[in-house]
Design an enzyme around this catalytic site. Structure first.
Site, short mmCIF file in Angstrom:
data_model
loop_
_atom_site.label_atom_id
_atom_site.label_comp_id
_atom_site.label_asym_id
_atom_site.label_seq_id
_atom_site.Cartn_x
_atom_site.Cartn_y
_atom_site.Cartn_z
N HIS A 42 0.86 -1.19 0.00
CA HIS A 42 0.00 0.00 0.00
C HIS A 42 0.89 1.23 0.00
CE1 HIS A 42 -3.65 2.26 1.99
NE2 HIS A 42 -3.16 2.89 0.93
N GLU A 69 -1.95 -1.38 -3.59
CA GLU A 69 -3.09 -0.70 -2.97
C GLU A 69 -2.82 0.80 -3.00
OE1 GLU A 69 -4.53 -4.10 0.22
OE2 GLU A 69 -3.31 -2.43 0.94
N HIS A 193 -8.29 -8.00 5.21
CA HIS A 193 -8.30 -7.06 6.34
C HIS A 193 -8.69 -7.79 7.62
CE1 HIS A 193 -7.79 -2.91 7.71
NE2 HIS A 193 -8.66 -3.22 8.64
#
Length: 240
Positions: A42, A69, A193
């Site tokens: 990310h 991400e 997640h």
């Protein structure tokens, strides 16, 4: 079911001291050797952990698919189009959050996102939206032109941790319904997640619907604990 390993928190440890170790690139090589199907990173707007150069190095040095991400901003888009990961996963982002707190609101931003992802599509980069397991968001993702969705499993994970079994079953059903609809619409379906070694067995019940899990924090946490004895023994060996 494939496993994408998120190595953000290797960079988190590095950035705690603003130093050069642990190496994010070496972590990617280790993940590949261990059998991971994909590396997930990310690149946040505030660059709190992963840096631009980390993404470039992993993309050019490790022969494994890269899932980047990113928030749907023009700055990060320019970098992504330069690096050309195999996939981009668009996520919501708030500077004050510790980690991503929820899914992207596709319904409210459909026109913007439809235009935003055109360049990725033209460059044969898979586009995935990180969304809550909501049927309206799934339909909007298809309308907007996404190739895939990644279902946010945060509430599922939280209910497991709190032993709220009623909510846990509700969240699992939401994931199942969202994944089923997405598959019917022709979308690839991923999830991530808060997935841990303790709760993953419940997600594996959805193996026929969810193709891939992206897991980071739990893997890195376990690596720190289970590798600690070996690391201490190694240092003692050098000292002696």
């Amino acid at each position: 079911m494939r496993l994408g390993v998120n190595i953000d928190h290797v960079a988190t440890i590095r950035e705690a001291r603003k130093t050069f170790e642990p190496s994010v690139l070496e972590a990617a090589f280790i993940a590949k050797r261990a059998g991971a199907h994909q590396i997930t990173m990310h690149l946040r707007e505030d660059r709190r952990h992963i840096k631009d150069e980390d993404v470039r190095l992993v993309r050019t040095s490790v022969e494994i698919p890269l899932n980047l991400e990113m928030a749907p901003t023009q700055e990060i888009k320019t970098i992504a189009l330069e690096i050309k990961p195999q996939r981009v996963t668009l996520v919501p982002e708030k500077r004050q959050e510790v980690t991503t707190e929820g899914g992207l609101d596709i319904l409210s931003n459909a026109d913007y996102l439809k235009n935003y992802i055109k360049d990725f599509k033209e460059n044969q980069i898979e586009v995935s939206f990180f969304i809550d397991p909501d049927l309206g968001q799934v339909e909007a993702s298809k309308f907007t032109g996404a190739d895939a969705i990644e279902l946010h499993t945060g509430r599922f994970a939280e209910s497991f941790h709190k032993r709220d079994f009623r909510l846990l079953e509700e969240e699992k059903n939401r994931l199942r319904k969202a994944a089923t609809l997405a598959r019917e619409l022709g979308l690839n379906v991923y999830a991530g997640h808060g997935i841990t070694y303790q709760n993953i067995h419940l997600i594996l019940d959805l193996k026929g619907l969810i193709e891939e899990l992206n897991i980071g924090h739990s893997i890195i946490s376990n690596a720190v604990l289970f590798g600690l004895e070996k690391a201490i023994t190694k240092m003692l060996g050098i000292i002696s």
